[in-house]
Scaffold this active site. Structure first.
Site, PDB file in Angstrom:
ATOM      1  N   CYS A 111       0.801  -1.225   0.000  1.00  0.00           N
ATOM      2  CA  CYS A 111       0.000   0.000   0.000  1.00  0.00           C
ATOM      3  C   CYS A 111       0.844   1.290   0.000  1.00  0.00           C
ATOM      4  CB  CYS A 111      -0.959  -0.061   1.182  1.00  0.00           C
ATOM      5  SG  CYS A 111      -2.330   1.084   1.120  1.00  0.00           S
ATOM      6  N   HIS A 112       1.005   1.945   1.140  1.00  0.00           N
ATOM      7  CA  HIS A 112       1.817   3.156   1.264  1.00  0.00           C
ATOM      8  C   HIS A 112       3.286   2.852   1.612  1.00  0.00           C
ATOM      9  CE1 HIS A 112      -2.102   5.164   1.514  1.00  0.00           C
ATOM     10  NE2 HIS A 112      -1.472   6.280   1.247  1.00  0.00           N
TER      11      HIS A 112
END
Length: 186
Positions: A111-112
């Site tokens: 994700c991030h």
């Protein structure tokens, strides 16, 4: 999931990790036979972020000061907006991540968490994916961003979001089972 009995995996995280992005790989990798440790900046517990509010705490097995990349076969970096943003300003965390990469060990980022790959220079010239909001950051760092569930590039496994964790964990276990990945220059 591939059987990865006898393998050791570090999950590097701090407060604000996306709950499922730490707990699902932790559970699945242990279920596949790996010994998995949660590594963080401080001892005790770290608190997750569960969609729209603070989540459950997770026990820290070792601090960065107590952990050595040499003791592990692979590294997992959970996302969430808060967690990788806090880690990318900690030199010890960046050095820990880079040590896995330079030793040709498997690195997984969700994700991030590719922000950490950007900060360490690992993203440059590598195929990867991430949450769409950091696509430009990855591209600006020289990463070859793809809009795919999961992307694997010579032992680097990245995924877009928590909805892709099943595929991410499966690919991660395959890469861990294969072992070290001699990397060609990006």
């Amino acid at each position: 999931m591939q059987d990865i009995s006898g393998k050791r995996v570090a999950i590097l995280a701090t407060h604000g990790f996306e709950q499922s992005e730490l707990e699902v790989p932790l559970e699945r990798l242990r279920g596949a036979g790996a010994e998995v440790h949660v590594i963080s900046l401080e001892a005790g517990e770290i608190k997750g972020w569960d969609k729209k509010d603070w989540g459950r705490p997770v026990k820290v097995d070792r601090t960065l000061d107590e952990a050595s990349p040499e003791d592990y076969d692979a590294l997992v970096l959970p996302g969430g907006q808060i967690n990788p943003d806090l880690l990318r300003v900690e030199q010890k965390a960046l050095d820990f991540i880079k040590a896995f990469w330079t030793a040709d060990k498997v690195v997984g980022a969700i994700c991030h968490a590719p922000w950490l790959l950007v900060e360490t220079g690992i993203a440059k010239g590598r195929r990867l994916t991430s949450y769409h909001s950091i696509k430009t950051d990855v591209i600006n760092a020289g990463g070859l961003w793809e809009d795919s569930q999961v992307v694997t590039d010579q032992g680097l496994v990245t995924s877009r979001n928590p909805g892709d964790l099943d595929v991410f964990c499966k690919k991660l276990s395959e890469e861990i089972r294969e072992g070290r990945h001699e990397r060609r220059a990006a």
